[in-house]
Design a protein around this motif. Structure first.
Motif, PDB file in Angstrom:
ATOM      1  N   GLU A  48       0.817  -1.134   0.117  1.00 10.87           N
ATOM      2  CA  GLU A  48       0.005  -0.077   0.008  1.00 10.87           C
ATOM      3  C   GLU A  48       0.827   0.655  -0.370  1.00 10.87           C
ATOM      4  O   GLU A  48       0.535   2.025  -0.811  1.00 10.87           O
ATOM      5  CB  GLU A  48      -0.387   0.029   1.222  1.00 10.87           C
ATOM      6  CG  GLU A  48      -2.041  -0.697   1.116  1.00 10.87           C
ATOM      7  CD  GLU A  48      -2.410  -0.942   2.765  1.00 10.87           C
ATOM      8  OE1 GLU A  48      -3.432  -0.688   2.471  1.00 10.87           O
ATOM      9  OE2 GLU A  48      -2.270  -1.367   3.649  1.00 10.87           O
ATOM     10  N   ALA A  49       2.004   1.148   0.818  1.00 12.86           N
ATOM     11  CA  ALA A  49       2.727   2.387   1.055  1.00 12.86           C
ATOM     12  C   ALA A  49       3.353   2.825   0.038  1.00 12.86           C
ATOM     13  O   ALA A  49       3.619   3.740  -0.798  1.00 12.86           O
ATOM     14  CB  ALA A  49       3.705   2.431   2.381  1.00 12.86           C
ATOM     15  N   VAL A  50       3.810   1.839  -0.900  1.00 14.10           N
ATOM     16  CA  VAL A  50       5.153   1.787  -1.854  1.00 14.10           C
ATOM     17  C   VAL A  50       3.817   2.759  -3.484  1.00 14.10           C
ATOM     18  O   VAL A  50       3.983   3.034  -3.709  1.00 14.10           O
ATOM     19  CB  VAL A  50       5.762   0.530  -2.656  1.00 14.10           C
ATOM     20  CG1 VAL A  50       6.376   0.540  -3.994  1.00 14.10           C
ATOM     21  CG2 VAL A  50       6.459   0.235  -1.861  1.00 14.10           C
ATOM     22  N   ALA A  51       2.321   1.734  -3.526  1.00 15.61           N
ATOM     23  CA  ALA A  51       1.485   2.095  -4.326  1.00 15.61           C
ATOM     24  C   ALA A  51       1.156   3.299  -4.108  1.00 15.61           C
ATOM     25  O   ALA A  51       1.447   4.277  -5.679  1.00 15.61           O
ATOM     26  CB  ALA A  51       0.971   1.119  -4.558  1.00 15.61           C
ATOM     27  N   VAL A  58       8.781   4.068   9.247  1.00 17.78           N
ATOM     28  CA  VAL A  58       9.437   4.698   8.214  1.00 17.78           C
ATOM     29  C   VAL A  58       9.102   5.766   7.757  1.00 17.78           C
ATOM     30  O   VAL A  58       7.394   5.589   7.327  1.00 17.78           O
ATOM     31  CB  VAL A  58      10.009   3.255   6.752  1.00 17.78           C
ATOM     32  CG1 VAL A  58      10.507   3.979   5.459  1.00 17.78           C
ATOM     33  CG2 VAL A  58       9.617   2.082   7.615  1.00 17.78           C
ATOM     34  N   ALA A  59       9.180   7.024   7.293  1.00 11.11           N
ATOM     35  CA  ALA A  59       8.680   8.078   7.280  1.00 11.11           C
ATOM     36  C   ALA A  59       8.708   8.243   5.431  1.00 11.11           C
ATOM     37  O   ALA A  59      10.335   7.947   5.077  1.00 11.11           O
ATOM     38  CB  ALA A  59       9.421   9.098   7.738  1.00 11.11           C
ATOM     39  N   LEU A  60       7.841   7.857   5.070  1.00 10.27           N
ATOM     40  CA  LEU A  60       7.909   8.868   3.249  1.00 10.27           C
ATOM     41  C   LEU A  60       7.462   9.998   3.030  1.00 10.27           C
ATOM     42  O   LEU A  60       6.188  10.176   3.891  1.00 10.27           O
ATOM     43  CB  LEU A  60       6.887   7.323   3.059  1.00 10.27           C
ATOM     44  CG  LEU A  60       7.507   6.135   2.785  1.00 10.27           C
ATOM     45  CD1 LEU A  60       6.516   4.847   2.276  1.00 10.27           C
ATOM     46  CD2 LEU A  60       9.013   5.780   2.457  1.00 10.27           C
ATOM     47  N   LEU A  71      12.733  -3.321   1.073  1.00 12.69           N
ATOM     48  CA  LEU A  71      11.379  -3.374   0.871  1.00 12.69           C
ATOM     49  C   LEU A  71      10.908  -2.715   0.448  1.00 12.69           C
ATOM     50  O   LEU A  71       9.752  -2.598  -0.138  1.00 12.69           O
ATOM     51  CB  LEU A  71      11.282  -4.473   1.939  1.00 12.69           C
ATOM     52  CG  LEU A  71      11.598  -5.796   2.361  1.00 12.69           C
ATOM     53  CD1 LEU A  71      11.793  -6.513   3.547  1.00 12.69           C
ATOM     54  CD2 LEU A  71      11.439  -7.081   0.823  1.00 12.69           C
ATOM     55  N   VAL A  72      10.774  -1.052   0.608  1.00 13.33           N
ATOM     56  CA  VAL A  72      10.827   0.014   0.640  1.00 13.33           C
ATOM     57  C   VAL A  72      10.998   0.888  -0.001  1.00 13.33           C
ATOM     58  O   VAL A  72      10.759   1.305  -1.032  1.00 13.33           O
ATOM     59  CB  VAL A  72       9.804   0.868   2.320  1.00 13.33           C
ATOM     60  CG1 VAL A  72       8.877   1.759   1.558  1.00 13.33           C
ATOM     61  CG2 VAL A  72       9.626  -0.310   3.278  1.00 13.33           C
TER      62      VAL A  72
END
Ligand code: AMP
Ligand code: MG
Length: 418
Positions: free
Chosen positions: A20-23, A295-297, A321-322
């Motif tokens: 979800e985060a990557v998408a 993990v801060a994006l 992974l991220v």
């Protein structure tokens, strides 16, 4: 006072899955658009900027697949050996000039263009030579041992699509089409910085309470393997103003900023404040993975901000992974699925539900030849020694709470990620 729960549901945020985060991050940030043309000799690991369309066929002409004799199939008798005079010779780079007359054969070598006339090549191992004649066995197949023009690639075929990472095979393929250079995406520029008052650079003396900065070196090496240009931004102290100015300076010069440390639960306001004060935004904070929950994006100007945890194992695992898929997206790479391989667990392990867990592992084979994953090194997100020598990661899904020896588990080889 009650202990804070270990998960972050209590803080009101839903933990996001890696996917979800990557998408979502991908949908917010476009990849680098600039391209340049590079000679094949230095194209390795770059990302193709345009589809590669063949403007010629490979092979360009029908040719012999073996050393032997080129013949007209219809000259051979089906049930008995045939004897034909050998009237010429064709070798790779030395085509036979004239047409080959009916009732004759020519000597031909692998890669030599098939001259006008013959449609079949007979392997020399199957032939007998008698002076200037060759005796050919019966039972051959029409068209045997001939590679047709365009068998490999036809003019007009799209042989590589934009975003493909150029590896040895892709570079060889481009060369076979006569391309001396390829259009590739500009190399991604990535700033790396470490945060922490306790950190010192290797090679310098450390005082009481100080440790050496491992992550900047670890992350720099990972980024280089990904094909990024790394800008080393050093160690930033744990002060909002220092972080803000470091981030602003890095964002002005790079496409992405990768930091480690300072994103533990409780640090959110600090990172968020520094990012916002510099003019940026924080999109995500917590991911449902272990190691590496925080993990801060975010984004700062045109630069992506990837804040990884400080514990070295968590920094490396979350990078792989991220950060890795996000950086590949920014670099213009086509999205590729991360392959998991089913293996048997060689260990017992209990975990809490809700987070996907990644364990360092090595592979062994059991007496039946099946692959078994054993845990490597000691547990704990700070145990960098457990990553050195690890061959892969065992991935345990969110809902799993226990693994017993022999259970099927998903294995991700580190070689697929580094
Ligand atoms: P933090 O995420 O800043 O709370 O750091 C978590 C743990 O990782 C602490 O024990 C830090 O000392 C350690 N750590 C943070 N950054 C680094 C680094 N660059 N190299 C080695 N250890 C680090
Ligand atoms: Mg810290």
């Amino acid at each position: 006072m009650g202990r804070l729960p270990d998960d972050c549901f209590a803080l009101g945020d839903r933990l996001l899955s890696v996917e979800e985060a990557v998408a979502e991050f991908r949908s917010r940030l476009a990849g680098v658009a600039d391209m340049e043309t590079v000679p094949l000799a230095v194209a390795e690991d770059r990302f193709l900027a345009e589809d590669l369309v063949a403007d010629r066929s490979v092979p360009p002409h029908a040719n012999a697949a073996v050393d032997g004799y080129a013949v007209h199939f219809d000259d051979l008798s089906p049930g008995a050996p045939s004897t034909l005079p050998v009237t010429g010779r064709a070798a790779a780079g030395h085509p036979f000039a004239g047409p080959v007359l009916r009732g004759t054969a020519i000597r031909i070598f692998t890669g030599a263009p098939l001259p006008a006339g013959p449609d079949t090549v007979v392997m020399q191992e199957d032939c007998m030579v008698a002076g200037d004649r060759v005796i050919l066995p019966p039972g051959l197949r029409r068209g045997a041992h001939v590679r047709q023009a365009g068998d490999d690639i036809r003019a007009g075929d799209t042989v590589l699509t934009a975003g493909r990472r150029l590896g040895p095979a892709e570079i060889g393929l481009a060369a076979s089409l006569g391309r001396a250079a390829l259009p590739v995406r500009r190399t991604l520029r990535v700033a790396v910085l470490s945060t922490g008052d306790e950190l010192r650079d290797p090679g310098r003396p450390v005082a009481e309470g100080q440790i050496y900065d491992a992550n900047r070196y670890l992350l720099t090496a990972l980024l280089r393997q990904l094909g990024c240009d790394v800008a080393d931004r050093g160690i930033v102290p744990d002060r909002a103003d220092a972080m803000q100015s470091a981030l602003a300076a890095a964002a002005a010069e790079t496409d992405a900023i990768v930091t480690s440390g300072g994103v533990s639960v409780g640090d959110e306001d600090h990172v968020k404040a520094a990012l916002e004060a510099a003019g940026g935004r924080l999109h995500h904070w917590r991911l449902a993975i272990k190691p590496g929950k925080p993990v801060a994006l975010g984004q700062l100007g045109d630069a992506a901000f990837l804040g990884l945890p400080g514990n070295p194992v968590a920094a490396m695992v979350t990078f792989l992974l991220v950060a890795r898929p996000l950086l590949l997206h920014l670099a213009g790479a086509e999205p590729l699925p991360l392959r998991r391989f089913p293996v048997a667990a060689g260990f017992a392990h209990g975990k809490k539900p809700g987070r996907r867990e990644f364990l360092r592992a090595v592979l062994e084979t059991d007496p039946s030849g099946a692959l078994v994953a054993s845990r490597h090194g000691r547990e704990g997100a700070g145990m960098l020694s457990s990553l050195a020598g690890a061959e892969g990661l065992v991935e345990l899904p969110e809902d799993v709470t226990a693994v017993a020896p022999g259970d099927p588990v998903a294995y991700i080889p580190l070689s697929a990620l580094i």
